[in-house]
Design an enzyme around this catalytic site. Structure first.
Site, PDB file in Angstrom:
ATOM      1  N   LYS A  60      -4.336   6.035   1.908  1.00 55.95           N
ATOM      2  CA  LYS A  60      -5.341   5.007   1.615  1.00 55.95           C
ATOM      3  C   LYS A  60      -6.738   5.498   2.003  1.00 55.95           C
ATOM      4  CE  LYS A  60      -1.950   1.356   1.952  1.00 55.95           C
ATOM      5  NZ  LYS A  60      -1.229   0.375   2.766  1.00 55.95           N
ATOM      6  N   GLN A 104      -1.785  -2.416   8.391  1.00 59.14           N
ATOM      7  CA  GLN A 104      -0.594  -1.762   7.851  1.00 59.14           C
ATOM      8  C   GLN A 104       0.661  -2.429   8.421  1.00 59.14           C
ATOM      9  OE1 GLN A 104      -0.596   0.723   5.464  1.00 59.14           O
ATOM     10  NE2 GLN A 104       1.616   0.437   5.426  1.00 59.14           N
ATOM     11  N   ASP A 127      -5.513  -7.263   1.114  1.00 57.99           N
ATOM     12  CA  ASP A 127      -4.092  -7.267   0.770  1.00 57.99           C
ATOM     13  C   ASP A 127      -3.711  -8.545   0.021  1.00 57.99           C
ATOM     14  OD1 ASP A 127      -2.522  -5.050   1.181  1.00 57.99           O
ATOM     15  OD2 ASP A 127      -2.239  -5.405   3.318  1.00 57.99           O
TER      16      ASP A 127
END
Ligand code: NDP
Length: 314
Positions: A60, A104, A127
């Protein structure tokens, strides 16, 4: 006279090519934001040192660099408490140069994941897991205005950019997770498909999946969808990412596939989706594993970061 049956070859929906297209469009938007005096910024929080999470996070951060997005990585130890992590999130919420915050997952067991995800400012929730963003999606907010979960958003991009009609089509989603199945079902309804969501308690699954014009498998079981479950000519989207490590599984899923056998011999494993590769042959178009949906997820995270920056700055 002898007639030959000609079966048409299914189209491969190339997630890598679509992701590259999305990323190149993002470079233009990042450059244009820069000329207006702001570089979009993403903060990634990785708690502990789980090797799989480290790989995802590295990739990422690397993609941010490629697109000109500012990124910073925060690596609290696995012993960090919920309160300590809440403080970190609050400090990132307060910083103007940070447009997106990504935690994460999974987090260590002692951490209250829900509390932490809900502490992220909704306008920085790249997200798309915050209840405010989930609610906006459910309310049918226009796609350009909502931060939607990356994997289902990527699937919608695959369908759209591959000119696969959704409006009025029968879509069947197997899987009802908050990350994939449920938000995808909402996005498909918003795009005017007629949607059925199936899960582990669904009765007579095969009868339902055989009605699908668009069949999406997000289950987490290798090769679960067999050819009998697919309607001839359907579009099949395989979300599953399952690593197989035994010669039996290799033979079960990829008999006679020399390329797979060679790569398995070299690496000791290979990936298979939730759809048995033989089932793709029945379809008109499908996303392969690897190289399908998985390729889109990071591209959509980048897209959400740029979108978050644009929305926050009007
Ligand atoms: P979850 O484990 O959260 O959900 C799995 C879903 O499948 C559940 O809703 C479950 O039903 C359903 N299911 C399980 N067994 C059956 C069955 N026998 N019949 C019908 N439905 C069943 O998984 P995720 O949604 O997080 O992920 C699904 C897959 O997608 C995984 O392989 C994962 O690795 C992959 N994935 C890929 C991503 C990508 O970037 N390509 C990103 C995210 C996930 P129930 O709710 O009843 O338990």
């Amino acid at each position: 006279m002898c007639s030959t049956l000609i079966s048409s070859v299914p189209r491969i929906l190339d997630g890598i090519a679509i992701a590259a297209q999305i990323k190149s469009e993002l470079v233009e938007r990042v450059n244009s934001a820069r000329t207006r005096g702001h570089v979009p910024g993403l903060a990634v929080i990785l708690v502990g040192e789980a090797p799989a999470s480290q790989i995802y996070v590295r990739s990422k951060v690397k993609t941010c660099g490629e697109l000109g997005i500012y990124s910073e990585l925060h690596t609290p130890p696995a012993t960090a408490t919920t309160d300590e992590l809440l403080e970190l999130v609050a400090s990132l919420n307060a910083r103007d140069e940070i447009d997106g915050i990504l935690i994460q997952l999974p987090l260590p067991k002692h951490v209250d994941t829900t509390r932490l995800l809900e502490a992220i400012a909704p306008q920085k929730d790249v997200d798309g897991f915050h209840p405010i963003n989930a609610g906006r999606l459910l309310n049918g907010s226009p796609v350009e205005k909502v931060l939607a979960p990356c994997t289902p958003a990527g699937i919608m991009e695959v369908l759209h950019r591959s000119d696969i009609a959704v409006r009025g089509k029968r879509a069947v989603v197997i899987g009802r997770s908050n990350i994939v199945g449920k938000p995808l079902a909402v996005m498909l309804v918003n795009a005017s498909a007629t949607v059925t969501v199936c899960h582990s308690q669904t009765k007579d699954l095969e009868a339902i999946t055989r009605e699908a014009d668009i069949l999406i498998a997000a289950i987490g079981r290798p090769g679960f969808v067999t050819p009998e479950m697919v309607r001839s000519g359907a579009t099949v989207i395989d979300v599953g990412i399952n690593r197989i490590v035994t010669a039996e599984d290799l033979e079960r899923f990829f008999p006679g596939d020399e390329a797979r056998h060679a790569s398995f011999a070299k690496r000791g494993s290979t990936l298979v989706g939730d759809v048995h590769p033989a089932a793709f042959a029945v379809s008109a178009a499908y996303t392969p594993v690897p190289g399908g949906v998985g390729a889109l997820t990071i591209a959509m995270l980048m897209a959400n970061t740029v979108k978050a920056a644009e929305l926050r700055r009007g």
